[in-house]
Scaffold this motif. Structure first.
Motif, PDB file in Angstrom:
ATOM      1  N   GLY A 105       0.789  -1.227   0.000  1.00 21.53           N
ATOM      2  CA  GLY A 105       0.000   0.000   0.000  1.00 21.53           C
ATOM      3  C   GLY A 105       0.816   1.270   0.000  1.00 21.53           C
ATOM      4  O   GLY A 105       0.270   2.350   0.252  1.00 21.53           O
ATOM      5  N   GLU A 106       2.123   1.172  -0.334  1.00 19.00           N
ATOM      6  CA  GLU A 106       2.981   2.354  -0.291  1.00 19.00           C
ATOM      7  C   GLU A 106       3.958   2.356  -1.468  1.00 19.00           C
ATOM      8  O   GLU A 106       4.357   1.301  -1.966  1.00 19.00           O
ATOM      9  CB  GLU A 106       3.791   2.387   1.012  1.00 19.00           C
ATOM     10  N   ALA A 115      10.637  14.130  -4.759  1.00 20.77           N
ATOM     11  CA  ALA A 115      10.024  12.815  -4.587  1.00 20.77           C
ATOM     12  C   ALA A 115       8.677  12.977  -3.886  1.00 20.77           C
ATOM     13  O   ALA A 115       8.507  13.859  -3.048  1.00 20.77           O
ATOM     14  CB  ALA A 115      10.923  11.885  -3.776  1.00 20.77           C
ATOM     15  N   PHE A 116       7.735  12.121  -4.262  1.00 20.53           N
ATOM     16  CA  PHE A 116       6.415  12.080  -3.631  1.00 20.53           C
ATOM     17  C   PHE A 116       6.299  10.768  -2.862  1.00 20.53           C
ATOM     18  O   PHE A 116       6.394   9.690  -3.455  1.00 20.53           O
ATOM     19  CB  PHE A 116       5.290  12.116  -4.670  1.00 20.53           C
ATOM     20  N   GLU A 117       6.067  10.863  -1.580  1.00 20.98           N
ATOM     21  CA  GLU A 117       5.798   9.671  -0.773  1.00 20.98           C
ATOM     22  C   GLU A 117       4.290   9.420  -0.816  1.00 20.98           C
ATOM     23  O   GLU A 117       3.499  10.311  -0.488  1.00 20.98           O
ATOM     24  CB  GLU A 117       6.274   9.869   0.657  1.00 20.98           C
ATOM     25  N   CYS A 118       3.905   8.221  -1.233  1.00 16.41           N
ATOM     26  CA  CYS A 118       2.503   7.959  -1.547  1.00 16.41           C
ATOM     27  C   CYS A 118       1.944   6.734  -0.828  1.00 16.41           C
ATOM     28  O   CYS A 118       2.666   5.761  -0.575  1.00 16.41           O
ATOM     29  CB  CYS A 118       2.336   7.742  -3.051  1.00 16.41           C
ATOM     30  N   THR A 119       0.657   6.816  -0.545  1.00  9.76           N
ATOM     31  CA  THR A 119      -0.091   5.654  -0.076  1.00  9.76           C
ATOM     32  C   THR A 119      -1.206   5.365  -1.082  1.00  9.76           C
ATOM     33  O   THR A 119      -1.749   6.276  -1.710  1.00  9.76           O
ATOM     34  CB  THR A 119      -0.707   5.891   1.307  1.00  9.76           C
ATOM     35  N   VAL A 120      -1.540   4.096  -1.224  1.00 10.39           N
ATOM     36  CA  VAL A 120      -2.509   3.698  -2.243  1.00 10.39           C
ATOM     37  C   VAL A 120      -3.909   4.177  -1.873  1.00 10.39           C
ATOM     38  O   VAL A 120      -4.391   3.965  -0.760  1.00 10.39           O
ATOM     39  CB  VAL A 120      -2.511   2.168  -2.421  1.00 10.39           C
ATOM     40  N   GLU A 121      -4.548   4.830  -2.836  1.00 10.61           N
ATOM     41  CA  GLU A 121      -5.938   5.240  -2.700  1.00 10.61           C
ATOM     42  C   GLU A 121      -6.857   4.204  -3.348  1.00 10.61           C
ATOM     43  O   GLU A 121      -7.870   3.806  -2.783  1.00 10.61           O
ATOM     44  CB  GLU A 121      -6.147   6.602  -3.365  1.00 10.61           C
ATOM     45  N   HIS A 122      -6.481   3.749  -4.544  1.00 11.05           N
ATOM     46  CA  HIS A 122      -7.328   2.799  -5.266  1.00 11.05           C
ATOM     47  C   HIS A 122      -6.513   2.088  -6.334  1.00 11.05           C
ATOM     48  O   HIS A 122      -5.570   2.658  -6.878  1.00 11.05           O
ATOM     49  CB  HIS A 122      -8.514   3.522  -5.928  1.00 11.05           C
ATOM     50  N   TRP A 167      -3.886   4.530  -8.156  1.00 14.66           N
ATOM     51  CA  TRP A 167      -3.993   5.904  -7.691  1.00 14.66           C
ATOM     52  C   TRP A 167      -3.371   5.970  -6.306  1.00 14.66           C
ATOM     53  O   TRP A 167      -3.729   5.174  -5.420  1.00 14.66           O
ATOM     54  CB  TRP A 167      -5.457   6.346  -7.606  1.00 14.66           C
ATOM     55  N   GLY A 168      -2.444   6.910  -6.136  1.00 12.85           N
ATOM     56  CA  GLY A 168      -1.810   7.073  -4.840  1.00 12.85           C
ATOM     57  C   GLY A 168      -1.907   8.498  -4.343  1.00 12.85           C
ATOM     58  O   GLY A 168      -1.737   9.449  -5.127  1.00 12.85           O
ATOM     59  N   ASN A 169      -2.210   8.656  -3.071  1.00  8.54           N
ATOM     60  CA  ASN A 169      -2.256   9.983  -2.460  1.00  8.54           C
ATOM     61  C   ASN A 169      -0.859  10.369  -1.986  1.00  8.54           C
ATOM     62  O   ASN A 169      -0.179   9.585  -1.318  1.00  8.54           O
ATOM     63  CB  ASN A 169      -3.222  10.002  -1.271  1.00  8.54           C
ATOM     64  N   VAL A 170      -0.445  11.577  -2.327  1.00 14.24           N
ATOM     65  CA  VAL A 170       0.858  12.071  -1.899  1.00 14.24           C
ATOM     66  C   VAL A 170       0.743  12.557  -0.456  1.00 14.24           C
ATOM     67  O   VAL A 170       0.054  13.537  -0.172  1.00 14.24           O
ATOM     68  CB  VAL A 170       1.348  13.215  -2.805  1.00 14.24           C
TER      69      VAL A 170
END
Length: 239
Positions: free
Chosen positions: A80-81, A133-140, A153-156
């Motif tokens: 998820g990341e 860099a964008f650290e992201c977690t999964v949105e969908h 899709w990942g939220n920054v």
């Protein structure tokens, strides 16, 4: 020429897409497996899809065998990341090496000779030396019926911006970066900028002129015409 997409196989359609949608930004994606193995992958089916929350999109095809999910996607799905690092000219050799299909137990930071930088909010590290860099977690995750083609899709959740690039107005000093983009199976250096209108002399001088090759190869050379190219977006050659 008019081409009916219904007459094309996946490889032929892919050639037309990657040669027409240009230049494409490259998300140099860092992930870790559930076992803690680092992975890197350049993803050029990449864009921004939201502002609040800031959100990015990555599109994944299967590996070159057409039947196996890419390690980077598996890691994103399972943890998820992920981190999207900016690809720039100083690290382009390492970038290209990470397009090679290593085995899942190979740490690609080590294989490409790249250093890790701890992230602030996610487990995958940033690439040391990447200016943004964008650290992201999964949105969908959107999956095609075949299960092999997927969009993430990942939220920054954190932005990393090198200090000298972050201007007091809150914008990025992109003129101080040497960003690399993707054409078909080749790269391009973004090294100029303009606003309209341009002088007629500039338009006339530039009109119809071929791109300059920085590698000394023939004007019509393309990796697509070599055995090293794969329609998965991966390369079969480390050189």
């Amino acid at each position: 020429m008019i081409i009916d997409s219904a007459d094309l196989d996946a490889k032929s359609a892919y050639k037309l897409l990657i040669g027409s949608v240009i230049p494409r930004p490259i998300a140099w994606v860092s992930t870790v497996s559930t076992e803690g193995v680092g992975n890197l992958a350049p993803i050029s089916f990449f864009t921004v899809v939201g502002r609040k929350p800031p959100r990015v999109s990555l599109s994944f095809q299967p590996r070159s065998d057409g039947a196996t999910l890419k390690d980077s996607f598996v890691n994103i799905r399972d943890t998820g990341e992920f981190v999207t690092n900016m690809a720039t000219l100083p690290q382009v050799e390492g970038l290209h090496r990470t397009a090679f299909e290593f085995e899942p137990d190979v740490d690609e930071f080590d294989a490409a000779g790249l250093e890790k930088e701890p992230s602030d909010a996610v487990r995958p590290p940033r690439i040391k030396g990447a200016p943004i860099a964008f650290e992201c977690t999964v949105e969908h995750i959107f999956s095609a019926p075949d299960g092999l083609n997927n969009v993430v899709w990942g939220n920054v959740v954190r932005f990393y911006v090198r200090d000298d690039l972050y201007l007091p107005s809150g914008r990025i000093d992109f003129g101080a970066i040497a960003p690399v983009g993707r054409l078909a199976a080749e790269y391009t250096l973004v090294d100029n900028t303009f606003v309209t209108p341009l002088d007629a002399e500039v338009l006339q001088e530039r009109s119809g002129r071929r791109m300059e090759r920085l590698d000394g190869k023939d004007a019509h050379y393309s990796p697509i015409d070599t055995p090293a190219w794969s329609p998965s977006g991966a390369t079969t050659n480390l050189s």
